[in-house]
Enzyme design. Structure first.
Site, short mmCIF file in Angstrom:
data_model
loop_
_atom_site.label_atom_id
_atom_site.label_comp_id
_atom_site.label_asym_id
_atom_site.label_seq_id
_atom_site.Cartn_x
_atom_site.Cartn_y
_atom_site.Cartn_z
CG LEU A 1 4.72 -8.79 -7.84
CD1 LEU A 1 5.93 -8.25 -8.90
CD2 LEU A 1 3.71 -9.70 -8.45
N GLY B 1 1.85 -5.33 -5.86
CA GLY B 1 0.84 -6.30 -6.80
C GLY B 1 -0.38 -6.62 -6.33
CG ASN C 1 5.33 -0.58 -1.38
OD1 ASN C 1 4.89 -1.34 -2.20
ND2 ASN C 1 5.53 -1.29 -0.12
CD GLU C 2 5.47 -1.41 -6.83
OE1 GLU C 2 5.11 -0.43 -6.22
OE2 GLU C 2 4.68 -2.67 -6.99
#
Ligand SMILES: CCCCC/C=C\C/C=C\CCC/C=C/C(=O)SCCNC(=O)CCNC(=O)[C@H](O)C(C)(C)COP(=O)(O)OP(=O)(O)OC[C@H]1O[C@@H](n2cnc3c(N)ncnc32)[C@H](O)[C@@H]1OP(=O)(O)O
Length: 329
Positions: free
Chosen positions: A135, A180, A204-205
């Site tokens: 994203l 994303g 990895n958020e």
């Protein structure tokens, strides 16, 4: 009668998209993305059409549809004789999934979906070393609430379109594919990745303080199982290609220069299966997840807006952006 009406309404909507020129298409879809009631209507019609392995569209619309299109952020090469479209993502520098990109992507997939002669879609990148950086963080940072909403609706839409596609979808992952980007490839039927240890794929958020939405967790669990999903999502793990293969996050590794050729060969194998049997089976496998997600779509939106607009989230994203920029300087 309802089903008939749905398909007519949906055909009318897509007819509108098909007749308009590309810029008009984008404006129309973005207007649609802004209007949640129209969008959910279109989506439920789309899923009711596709869930039975049928594409509800008039032959006239198919004939009028442009199959080879070049837009700024995507290049679609559709080979009529094989029935396979190759979609090259070209949103430099890193194919981030911005609102503009997602809008073009949804239109392009929709057009191919409605074309009965298109049976397979290969998704790949024109950018060196990167499949997609996920994203676009700029679309999640310092924006107004309505902009967060518009962006998230486009993210949801991209995922639903790809995950519920009637076509055989293959991700030819020729570079890194974090977050994303990984989600996009997970929505496909099959993933082939370049065997280059410098590339990574995963989610990895949590490393920069954000939480993946529940539908992302659901989709991942169906592919790599509960334990691998738990480890990946909690620790924010990115895997090199061979570790990604070990946990089943990708299906096959090949030398970098053979990714697209292997995807094309693999597609031939998948297309040898009769469409109706494969489509119904795909729907049988994926429909429960899609239905579940459709039922929480608005709640997911509210959760996203409230999470992303928090001062603490914005601060973390700001720090992360700085870090990404410093990396180069
Ligand atoms: C409790 C309720 C919760 C509800 C849910 C709420 C929120 C959930 C929100 C989201 C979850 C959805 C799941 C998906 C999330 C995402 O996708 S977030 C994005 C995560 N992506 C990344 O962390 C990747 C970051 N990028 C990289 O690691 C690298 O760029 C690379 C892809 C490996 C490529 O490396 P390299 O070729 O070396 O390129 P550079 O790093 O130098 O980057 C070039 C320029 O591109 C900019 N950039 C990179 N990534 C992004 C990005 N994702 N968005 C925007 N811009 C990006 C980078 O800053 C460089 O810019 P400059 O040239 O320096 O200006």
């Amino acid at each position: 009668m309802d089903a008939y009406k749905s398909s007519v309404d949906f055909a009318e909507a897509t007819a509108f998209l098909s007749h308009a020129c590309y810029e008009q298409d984008k404006m129309a879809l973005r207007a649609t993305l802004k209007n949640k009631s129209i969008l959910s209507g279109l989506l439920s019609r789309l899923s009711s059409c596709s869930s039975h392995g049928r594409v509800c569209v008039s032959p006239v619309l198919v004939a009028q549809r442009r199959n080879n299109s070049t837009s700024p952020k995507l290049k679609v090469d559709f080979n009529q004789s094989t029935g396979v479209a190759v979609m090259h993502m070209q949103n430099p520098p890193v194919n981030s999934l911005s609102l503009g990109f997602l809008t073009e992507f949804c239109i392009a997939v929709e057009k191919l979906e409605m074309d009965k002669s298109c049976r397979g879609l290969i998704l790949t990148s024109s950018q060196p070393k990167v499949f997609s950086a996920g994203l676009d963080i700029m679309d999640m940072y310092g924006k107004k609430l309505e902009q967060y909403e518009e962006f998230w609706r486009a993210v949801q839409e991209m995922w639903l379109k790809l995950y519920s596609s009637n076509m055989v979808t293959i991700a030819a992952i020729n570079g890194s594919s974090p977050a994303g980007g990984c989600l996009m490839s997970l929505s496909c039927d099959y993933r082939i990745m370049a065997d280059n240890p410098r590339y990574s794929i995963g989610f990895n958020e949590t490393q920069f303080g954000i939480v993946v939405p529940v539908w992302c967790k659901e989709a991942m669990t169906t592919i790599v199982g509960h334990r691998n999903t738990e480890l990946t999502l909690e620790l924010g793990l990115l895997y090199n290609p061979s570790d990604a293969l070990k946990i089943g996050l990708v299906d096959q590794l090949v030398p970098e220069d053979q990714v697209l050729a292997t995807a094309t060969k693999t597609m031939t194998k998948w297309l040898a299966i009769p469409d109706h049997a494969r489509r119904i089976t795909k729907s049988m496998m994926r429909k429960p997840t899609i239905d579940k997600i459709m039922s929480i779509r608005e709640a997911d939106m509210q959760q996203y807006i409230s999470f992303i607009s928090k001062d603490s989230t914005q601060k973390m994203l700001g720090t992360y952006l700085e870090m990404l920029k410093k990396k180069r300087g």
